[in-house]
Design a protein around this motif. Structure first.
Motif, PDB file in Angstrom:
ATOM      1  N   TYR A 228       0.827  -1.208   0.000  1.00 12.95           N
ATOM      2  CA  TYR A 228       0.000   0.000   0.000  1.00 12.95           C
ATOM      3  C   TYR A 228       0.862   1.259   0.000  1.00 12.95           C
ATOM      4  CZ  TYR A 228      -3.666   3.312   1.363  1.00 12.95           C
ATOM      5  OH  TYR A 228      -4.548   4.366   1.406  1.00 12.95           O
ATOM      6  N   ALA A 229       1.925   1.281   0.809  1.00 16.70           N
ATOM      7  CA  ALA A 229       2.803   2.457   0.843  1.00 16.70           C
ATOM      8  C   ALA A 229       3.481   2.674  -0.515  1.00 16.70           C
ATOM      9  CB  ALA A 229       3.846   2.291   1.949  1.00 16.70           C
ATOM     10  N   ARG A 230       3.845   1.590  -1.171  1.00 16.58           N
ATOM     11  CA  ARG A 230       4.439   1.703  -2.497  1.00 16.58           C
ATOM     12  C   ARG A 230       3.442   2.318  -3.482  1.00 16.58           C
ATOM     13  NH1 ARG A 230       8.947  -1.220  -3.934  1.00 16.58           N
ATOM     14  NH2 ARG A 230      10.100  -2.037  -2.157  1.00 16.58           N
ATOM     15  N   TRP A 231       2.205   1.850  -3.398  1.00 17.34           N
ATOM     16  CA  TRP A 231       1.171   2.424  -4.267  1.00 17.34           C
ATOM     17  C   TRP A 231       1.013   3.914  -3.970  1.00 17.34           C
ATOM     18  CZ3 TRP A 231      -3.363   5.012  -3.323  1.00 17.34           C
ATOM     19  CH2 TRP A 231      -4.230   5.179  -4.414  1.00 17.34           C
ATOM     20  N   GLN A 232       1.018   4.296  -2.676  1.00 23.76           N
ATOM     21  CA  GLN A 232       0.863   5.704  -2.300  1.00 23.76           C
ATOM     22  C   GLN A 232       2.012   6.549  -2.838  1.00 23.76           C
ATOM     23  OE1 GLN A 232       0.595   4.972   1.963  1.00 23.76           O
ATOM     24  NE2 GLN A 232      -1.513   5.746   1.997  1.00 23.76           N
ATOM     25  N   GLU A 262      11.945   3.544   3.248  1.00 29.03           N
ATOM     26  CA  GLU A 262      11.923   4.925   3.725  1.00 29.03           C
ATOM     27  C   GLU A 262      13.136   5.701   3.206  1.00 29.03           C
ATOM     28  OE1 GLU A 262       9.552   4.714   7.976  1.00 29.03           O
ATOM     29  OE2 GLU A 262      11.664   4.131   7.932  1.00 29.03           O
ATOM     30  N   ALA A 263      14.274   5.057   3.169  1.00 28.32           N
ATOM     31  CA  ALA A 263      15.488   5.715   2.673  1.00 28.32           C
ATOM     32  C   ALA A 263      15.338   6.093   1.207  1.00 28.32           C
ATOM     33  CB  ALA A 263      16.692   4.798   2.873  1.00 28.32           C
ATOM     34  N   GLU A 264      14.728   5.200   0.423  1.00 26.62           N
ATOM     35  CA  GLU A 264      14.507   5.513  -0.990  1.00 26.62           C
ATOM     36  C   GLU A 264      13.553   6.688  -1.153  1.00 26.62           C
ATOM     37  OE1 GLU A 264      14.086   2.454  -3.980  1.00 26.62           O
ATOM     38  OE2 GLU A 264      14.488   0.920  -2.460  1.00 26.62           O
ATOM     39  N   LEU A 265      12.506   6.714  -0.331  1.00 27.42           N
ATOM     40  CA  LEU A 265      11.555   7.823  -0.409  1.00 27.42           C
ATOM     41  C   LEU A 265      12.221   9.139  -0.015  1.00 27.42           C
ATOM     42  CD1 LEU A 265       8.374   6.134   1.133  1.00 27.42           C
ATOM     43  CD2 LEU A 265       8.664   6.889  -1.234  1.00 27.42           C
ATOM     44  N   GLN A 266      13.030   9.101   1.037  1.00 25.30           N
ATOM     45  CA  GLN A 266      13.725  10.315   1.475  1.00 25.30           C
ATOM     46  C   GLN A 266      14.699  10.804   0.415  1.00 25.30           C
ATOM     47  OE1 GLN A 266      12.762  11.932   3.885  1.00 25.30           O
ATOM     48  NE2 GLN A 266      12.190  10.694   5.660  1.00 25.30           N
ATOM     49  N   ALA A 267      15.186   9.886  -0.418  1.00 26.04           N
ATOM     50  CA  ALA A 267      16.104  10.264  -1.497  1.00 26.04           C
ATOM     51  C   ALA A 267      15.367  10.779  -2.730  1.00 26.04           C
ATOM     52  CB  ALA A 267      16.971   9.067  -1.872  1.00 26.04           C
ATOM     53  N   GLY A 268      14.049  10.883  -2.629  1.00 21.57           N
ATOM     54  CA  GLY A 268      13.261  11.430  -3.733  1.00 21.57           C
ATOM     55  C   GLY A 268      12.782  10.408  -4.741  1.00 21.57           C
ATOM     56  N   LYS A 269      12.919   9.146  -4.437  1.00 18.57           N
ATOM     57  CA  LYS A 269      12.493   8.101  -5.370  1.00 18.57           C
ATOM     58  C   LYS A 269      11.050   7.694  -5.102  1.00 18.57           C
ATOM     59  CE  LYS A 269      17.168   6.109  -5.598  1.00 18.57           C
ATOM     60  NZ  LYS A 269      17.975   4.869  -5.367  1.00 18.57           N
ATOM     61  N   THR A 270      10.410   7.179  -6.131  1.00 15.24           N
ATOM     62  CA  THR A 270       9.126   6.521  -5.942  1.00 15.24           C
ATOM     63  C   THR A 270       9.372   5.011  -5.923  1.00 15.24           C
ATOM     64  OG1 THR A 270       8.727   6.521  -8.322  1.00 15.24           O
ATOM     65  CG2 THR A 270       7.793   8.345  -7.043  1.00 15.24           C
ATOM     66  N   LEU A 271       8.447   4.283  -5.354  1.00 16.44           N
ATOM     67  CA  LEU A 271       8.626   2.841  -5.179  1.00 16.44           C
ATOM     68  C   LEU A 271       7.734   2.084  -6.150  1.00 16.44           C
ATOM     69  CD1 LEU A 271       8.546   2.788  -1.270  1.00 16.44           C
ATOM     70  CD2 LEU A 271      10.543   2.965  -2.770  1.00 16.44           C
ATOM     71  N   GLY A 272       8.336   1.129  -6.851  1.00 17.02           N
ATOM     72  CA  GLY A 272       7.584   0.336  -7.806  1.00 17.02           C
ATOM     73  C   GLY A 272       6.620  -0.618  -7.121  1.00 17.02           C
ATOM     74  N   PRO A 273       5.757  -1.276  -7.880  1.00 16.49           N
ATOM     75  CA  PRO A 273       4.829  -2.255  -7.302  1.00 16.49           C
ATOM     76  C   PRO A 273       5.592  -3.370  -6.594  1.00 16.49           C
ATOM     77  CG  PRO A 273       4.254  -1.760  -9.582  1.00 16.49           C
ATOM     78  CD  PRO A 273       5.595  -1.142  -9.337  1.00 16.49           C
ATOM     79  N   LEU A 274       4.982  -3.902  -5.551  1.00 16.39           N
ATOM     80  CA  LEU A 274       5.610  -4.997  -4.828  1.00 16.39           C
ATOM     81  C   LEU A 274       5.786  -6.214  -5.731  1.00 16.39           C
ATOM     82  CD1 LEU A 274       6.548  -5.620  -1.894  1.00 16.39           C
ATOM     83  CD2 LEU A 274       4.315  -6.668  -1.528  1.00 16.39           C
ATOM     84  N   ILE A 275       4.788  -6.451  -6.590  1.00 14.04           N
ATOM     85  CA  ILE A 275       4.810  -7.583  -7.518  1.00 14.04           C
ATOM     86  C   ILE A 275       4.570  -7.049  -8.931  1.00 14.04           C
ATOM     87  CG2 ILE A 275       3.731  -9.781  -8.134  1.00 14.04           C
ATOM     88  CD1 ILE A 275       5.108  -9.821  -5.413  1.00 14.04           C
ATOM     89  N   ARG A 276       5.353  -7.547  -9.890  1.00 14.61           N
ATOM     90  CA  ARG A 276       5.245  -7.035 -11.264  1.00 14.61           C
ATOM     91  C   ARG A 276       4.761  -8.088 -12.255  1.00 14.61           C
ATOM     92  NH1 ARG A 276       8.125  -2.169 -11.932  1.00 14.61           N
ATOM     93  NH2 ARG A 276       9.400  -1.572 -10.137  1.00 14.61           N
ATOM     94  N   THR A 277       5.024  -9.359 -12.014  1.00 12.15           N
ATOM     95  CA  THR A 277       4.736 -10.392 -13.012  1.00 12.15           C
ATOM     96  C   THR A 277       3.939 -11.532 -12.391  1.00 12.15           C
ATOM     97  OG1 THR A 277       6.714 -11.707 -12.522  1.00 12.15           O
ATOM     98  CG2 THR A 277       6.968  -9.878 -14.095  1.00 12.15           C
ATOM     99  N   PRO A 278       3.265 -12.348 -13.230  1.00  6.52           N
ATOM    100  CA  PRO A 278       2.553 -13.523 -12.704  1.00  6.52           C
ATOM    101  C   PRO A 278       3.477 -14.480 -11.952  1.00  6.52           C
ATOM    102  CG  PRO A 278       1.872 -13.058 -14.950  1.00  6.52           C
ATOM    103  CD  PRO A 278       3.025 -12.157 -14.673  1.00  6.52           C
ATOM    104  N   GLN A 279       4.711 -14.615 -12.429  1.00  7.87           N
ATOM    105  CA  GLN A 279       5.638 -15.511 -11.746  1.00  7.87           C
ATOM    106  C   GLN A 279       5.960 -15.005 -10.347  1.00  7.87           C
ATOM    107  OE1 GLN A 279       8.850 -16.951 -14.182  1.00  7.87           O
ATOM    108  NE2 GLN A 279      10.236 -17.241 -12.445  1.00  7.87           N
TER     109      GLN A 279
END
Length: 589
Positions: A228-232, A262-279
């Motif tokens: 959820y935080a990644r989506w936000q 949190e470190a990535e967010l503080q560095a100005g990055k956005t976070l990708g989806p937790l899961i990307r593929t069916p596998q």
């Protein structure tokens, strides 16, 4: 159906084993089967020739002991001798999955479904292979043919839903999940997987609703909160995502994955989806169900799920740690170490894995290696409190009390303001200081631990008994030990402390009463039996005293205690006066 009986980071706890599941029923018989296994010594696995009967009995014993590697070795030999034996094929198949030999297990799965068209675990394995190959219709076919039950229904539905993502129809996958009826505990699995599917498919609005619901259902579930935080971070803003993580940290502080995000967010990055593929989605399903199964006592099936998860996603951040944790529960430290070694070097969980690996090295009898490993971790990051605490525990376990106190002190020095959660640091340092003959420092630590956590029974017991032993604050000390017993009435060690405190004060009848109860609670403990022997001697029950001392001698006491016990068995208990108040001791010179 024959089943081979081989053998968190997540807060979700659900009751998932049901006798309506054929495999669960078979798993419930594992203990009974294990007790019938003959106590044969393990054979030399390198021996060029082993009889069929010997291999069978050895395989059965290996399974009872959850030694999956040995079981696979023996079962392979048996299949060569009897290649048409379907029961052997099934046992070997299950043992291979538990051992993580997934590729090797697949041909056996193909054989099993020819004999039993609806073989649940074989169909699951074949479905996982089809997902890995991108053959989504084949995966759904295998899942639809598997035997069902509470776990089987949920597993098959969630995996089938992820295959729909691969077929380009994510919404149909979510509809499949929503149509699934079952126990209340299904809900948590359904919501997070629906949200993850929608997020992976780029359906932002619908994904947010489902992920929010999953996170709110259990705010201490890492994967739901993380998703959820990644989506936000991508669809709301950085501050909102950080607030979600910070709320989680109040429940479970300092989780490496949260700290990394949190470190990535503080560095100005956005976070990708937790899961990307069916596998990845299938691996997540198998991980989450495997973790839940392991918490509920279904270790064998849990290992199958976790091994399949790692086969699909070798870098899954939690499946490896959960598998290693299962090995620790089963007292297989070397296998746990082999899993920890595979955690990727760039994973936020790598240092945690290194710490746990050190602890398992010590359990496996490799103290020097464990110590060297932890010292290196601390030197590379002196502020790594997890490594310091583990090193302190290592020293404490090996009676290196000066080093122990010093190491815990390095953790305590980093505390800005101690909280209730820090009581163990002061408690353990207090123990090490007391054993190192530094009572003033020990007393200060134990008092601090009690200040942070009033009425903590272990601290009440340790400080109270230490005071009694020295004739200090006797009335308060006895009250503290009594309180500890009232809080932990079934703790044989705390009850023993009360009995021994009475003994030291010369209240021998009271001592006998409490020490008899302590022995009932811990009948094999040498110290408690020794204490009861002393109390019996003091009240004139000398025959019973010698019996208790003999039992203590035969219960593997510490070497220094053994010498004292043997002396008492030869010449009885030397007279010693009861402890007096400290001020009385001083008056007496």
């Amino acid at each position: 159906m024959a089943v081979w009986c081989a053998p968190s980071w997540d807060s979700l706890t659900v009751k998932i084993l049901s006798l309506s599941s054929p495999l669960a029923l078979a798993l419930s018989l594992c203990t009974a089967l294990a007790t019938t296994a003959p106590a044969f010594a393990k054979e030399d696995l390198s021996a060029p020739e082993t009889s069929v009967a010997g291999s069978f009995l050895s395989a059965r014993l290996a399974g009872a002991e959850r030694d999956s590697d040995a079981a696979v070795t023996y079962l392979r030999a048996l299949m060569k001798a009897d290649p048409r034996n379907d029961e052997l094929v099934e046992r070997a198949f299950f043992a291979m999955l538990v051992a993580g030999e997934v590729e090797e297990a697949m041909p056996l799965a193909e054989r099993l479904v020819k004999v039993d068209r609806s073989h649940r675990i074989a169909r699951l394995a074949l479905a996982a292979r089809a997902i890995k190959r991108g053959q989504y219709q084949t995966a759904r076919t295998n899942l639809s043919l598997s035997v069902r039950g509470p776990i089987g229904d949920l597993t098959a539905t969630l995996l089938a839903a992820w295959t729909m993502v691969g077929s380009g129809n994510a919404k149909s996958g979510v509809e499949l999940i929503d149509r699934l009826q079952g126990p209340d505990w299904y809900a948590a699995f359904k919501d997070i997987n629906a949200g993850l599917i929608l997020d992976a498919a780029g359906l932002k609005k619908e994904a947010g609703k489902r992920l929010e619901k999953a996170a709110q259902t259990d705010p201490a579930t890492l994967r739901a909160v993380d998703a959820y935080a990644r989506w936000q971070s991508r669809n709301v803003d950085k501050e909102t995502a950080l607030a979600t993580y910070q709320a989680f940290e109040k429940l479970l502080p300092r989780h490496p994955l949260v700290m990394s995000a949190e470190a990535e967010l503080q560095a100005g990055k956005t976070l990708g989806p937790l899961i990307r593929t069916p596998q990845e989605g299938a691996a997540e399903v198998l991980y989450s169900l495997g973790a839940a199964l392991g918490r509920q006592g279904g270790e064998d099936l849990a290992m199958v799920y976790l091994q399949l998860s790692l086969w699909l996603a070798p870098d899954h951040p939690l499946a490896g740690l959960t598998l290693a944790d299962l090995y620790e529960q089963l007292k297989q430290p070397l296998k746990a170490i082999s899993v920890y070694e595979k955690i990727p070097a760039n994973s936020p969980l790598k240092r945690n894995a290194e710490v746990q690996m050190s602890i398992n090295l010590d359990i496996a009898g490799k103290f020097d290696e464990a110590r060297k490993h932890l010292v290196a971790l601390v030197e590379s990051d002196p502020k790594d409190t997890d490594a310091l605490v583990a090193l302190g525990g290592l020293y404490r376990g090996h009676k290196m009390y000066a080093e122990c106190a010093d190491t815990y002190g390095k953790v305590i020095d980093q505390l800005k303001e101690p909280t209730r959660n820090n009581w163990t640091l002061f408690y353990f340092r207090g123990i090490c200081n007391e054993r190192n003959k530094n009572w003033p420092a020990a007393e200060a630590d134990l008092k601090m631990a009690l200040k942070l956590y009033p009425d903590q029974p272990h601290v009440l017991n340790y400080l109270g008994y230490s005071w009694v032993d020295q004739g200090l604050n006797l009335d308060q000390a006895l009250d503290m030990i009594r309180k500890a017993v009232s809080l932990r009435p079934d703790d044989g060690y705390i009850v023993d402390s009360l009995g021994w405190a009475y003994y030291r004060l010369g209240r021998y009848d009271d001592a006998v009463t409490e020490l008899e109860r302590a022995v009932e609670l811990k009948p094999q403990d040498p110290v408690i039996n020794d204490h009861l022997g002393d109390a019996y001697w003091k009240v004139g029950r000398k025959l019973e005293a010698t019996f208790q001392w003999a039992h203590a001698r035969d219960s593997k006491p510490e070497p220094e205690d053994l010498t004292k016990i043997e002396k008492k068995l030869q010449s009885g208990l030397e007279e010693e006066p009861p402890v007096k108040k400290a001020e009385e001791q001083q008056k007496g010179g």
